[in-house]
Scaffold this active site. Structure first.
Site, mmCIF file in Angstrom:
data_model
loop_
_atom_site.group_PDB
_atom_site.id
_atom_site.type_symbol
_atom_site.label_atom_id
_atom_site.label_comp_id
_atom_site.label_asym_id
_atom_site.label_seq_id
_atom_site.Cartn_x
_atom_site.Cartn_y
_atom_site.Cartn_z
ATOM 1 N N ARG A 80 0.813 -1.218 0.000
ATOM 2 C CA ARG A 80 0.000 0.000 0.000
ATOM 3 C C ARG A 80 0.845 1.265 0.000
ATOM 4 N NH1 ARG A 80 -3.413 -3.472 -1.583
ATOM 5 N NH2 ARG A 80 -4.759 -4.487 -0.055
ATOM 6 N N HIS A 184 -12.623 -12.916 -2.517
ATOM 7 C CA HIS A 184 -13.184 -11.589 -2.735
ATOM 8 C C HIS A 184 -14.423 -11.687 -3.633
ATOM 9 C CE1 HIS A 184 -9.051 -10.590 -1.560
ATOM 10 N NE2 HIS A 184 -9.509 -9.418 -1.194
ATOM 11 N N ASP A 258 -11.176 -11.119 7.978
ATOM 12 C CA ASP A 258 -10.828 -10.434 6.739
ATOM 13 C C ASP A 258 -11.975 -9.464 6.471
ATOM 14 O OD1 ASP A 258 -9.553 -9.742 4.373
ATOM 15 O OD2 ASP A 258 -9.218 -11.814 3.746
#
Length: 524
Positions: A80, A184, A258
């Site tokens: 990130r 996801h 998560d």
């Protein structure tokens, strides 16, 4: 009640400045922590300014300990941090060095850079064992295919980060390595029996728990060998979270989910009701990374469930105790600079850049060389590489750009460079086959090559006509299985600039690289 329930939430938001929504979450709901994504990351100074302002808001709200601020800084393809920070090699590159001291050193350096920017918690390392070549979401985020290697490298990475003063996370429990579905997007299923899970998937977690794990993140995956209720992911399973992790493995630290907005949760039970189910399963932190209404809704659902007796208040009390214990161990207002904070010179400094470069040299792997390498600087060279349109959600668009051609040009300024479309027509393949005949050698970069892809067809055609082809696998290390007759093949495990530059230097004999495959490649 707001405070006790709010402490269980880790929340994210848009932008590089504190939003009114974040202020409300801190002041009204007393959330446990903040997760940062690329959308929040500017220059190093901007990141430090943001984290400092977040801490000022928490101080003003009366927090006993500083706010937990976390990020997914796995390094490699999942990172990130941006401008002004060091790009460190990711997990599989570390595994390819076959030297656990590199895991410690990179862990320590990563910890120093994150803490220098006011980030006190890293959602890393990944302890998933990538024993499925078709895994779309773990892959090079894993240290390798061996439970022993993943355990060793994971343990040393944790030790390095912790000694730097950083909170760590083991993920994704009980293991996300042997899947071919991205959680996801859908709910993966791992059907191995408990004996196999104990021997393989759970081994790195057990060893790192024994070494002193700070937090563990659950996976949105269904394990029928543990959970009898069909389709119930580990995150929501009391048999997994409490029965296996707490009771059988005797883990007493903090457990986080998560992101509860991933499709495996949000498109099934729903984020807010999923938050209640996760708390009932035994987690401490519920992570909701994006949507303010879902974040507020989750707190309200948890409070309603407490009031109705659906959630035992003892669960909330115990979770808060574990969270406070974690904060007490790592966080102290005396160590948080709230005025005139400055980025320390170690962030993005030469010491860390040199460390990263040396590890990249020892990770880049020449898997095959039939006497072709090194290429002669006087050769007429063509470089072909694809567009990158295959990122998964955990990766960041900002980090998807790469240029193999640029890396090669540093060592061979007269090479010709061409970027290929990911889908190449038969006519275009035939034209390229004709074109390459005027070159002495062809360097081809790959990301992930499917069995029926046009890029695979092109490479096979070039090999058939006897072209001197060097394949650089810039992401998926398993692609060699599709063209075992290629004369030369290198793995970089990631397409970070230093990784590609190291590969190019090795191709032209300017650097000796020492990487060893941390996975097995079986020819198709």
């Amino acid at each position: 009640m707001n405070k006790a329930a709010g402490q269980l939430l880790i929340v994210g938001f848009e932008g590089k400045q504190i939003t009114p929504e974040v202020k409300e979450l801190i002041n009204t709901y007393y959330v446990g922590g903040i997760i940062l994504f690329t959308r929040n990351i500017g220059t190093s100074a901007e990141v430090l300014n943001l984290t400092t302002n977040l801490q000022k808001e928490a101080k003003k709200a009366g927090y006993k300990y500083p706010l937990l601020i976390c990020v997914d800084q796995e390094n490699g393809i999942v990172r990130r941090l941006g401008e002004g920070t060091t790009i460190f090699p990711g997990a599989m590159a570390l595994g390819a060095t076959d030297n656990i001291s590199n895991a410690y050193e990179i862990g320590f350096a990563t910890g120093k850079e994150l803490l220098g920017l006011g980030i006190n918690w890293n959602l890393a390392p990944v302890l998933d064992i990538n024993n499925n070549p078709e895994n779309p979401v773990i892959g090079v985020r894993s240290f390798g295919e061996s439970a022993e290697k993943v355990a060793q490298f994971g343990r040393e990475t944790i030790r390095g980060m912790q000694e730097a003063g950083l909170i760590t996370t083991l993920k994704h429990f009980p293991g996300h390595g042997d899947t071919d579905v991205d959680s996801h997007l859908d709910l993966p299923v791992i059907s191995h029996d408990l004996q196999r899970l104990e021997k393989v998937e759970l081994k790195p977690f057990k060893e790192c728990i024994a070494a002193g794990a700070d937090t563990i993140m659950t996976a949105h995956i269904y394990f029928p060998a543990i959970e009898s209720k069909a389709g119930l992911p580990a995150t929501l399973s009391r048999k997994v979270v409490t029965g296996l992790l707490r009771e059988k493995l005797r883990y007493n630290g903090v457990i986080t989910t998560d992101c509860m907005e991933m499709d495996a949760i949000s498109q099934t039970i729903g984020t807010e009701k999923g938050a209640v189910a996760a708390v009932k399963a035994g987690v401490d932190f519920v992570m909701i990374s994006h949507t303010f209404e879902r974040q507020k809704g989750a707190v309200k659902e948890i409070i309603n469930a407490i009031d109705s007796g659906e959630i035992d208040m003892n669960y909330i009390t115990d979770a808060n105790k574990r969270i406070q214990s974690l904060k007490e161990k790592y966080l102290d207002w005396d160590n948080v600079q709230l005025d005139d904070a400055k980025v320390p010179p170690i962030v993005g400094g030469n010491e860390h850049k040199e460390l990263a470069a040396e590890v990249y040299r020892n990770s880049t792997t020449i898997v095959k060389n039939d006497g072709l390498l090194p290429l002669d600087i006087n050769d007429k060279v063509l470089v072909l590489y694809p567009e990158n349109d295959e990122m998964v959600r955990v990766e960041d668009q900002r980090n998807m750009e790469f240029n193999l051609g640029e890396a090669v040009l540093r060592f061979h300024p007269f090479a010709d460079v061409e970027q290929l479309n990911n889908t190449i027509s038969i006519d275009e393949i035939n034209e390229l086959v004709k074109k390459v005949k005027k070159y002495d050698s062809i360097i081809i970069g790959t990301l992930s090559v499917a069995a029926e892809s046009s890029q695979l067809m092109l490479i096979k055609k070039l090999i058939e006509i006897g072209a001197y082809v060097v394949v650089v696998a810039m992401k998926n290390p398993y692609v060699l299985r599709y063209f075992p007759k290629v004369p030369a093949y290198l793995n970089t495990y990631e397409f970070t600039p230093c990784a590609l530059e190291t590969a190019a230097s090795a191709i032209f004999g300017k650097k000796e690289v020492n990487g060893k495959l941390p996975i097995t490649i079986q020819n198709q």
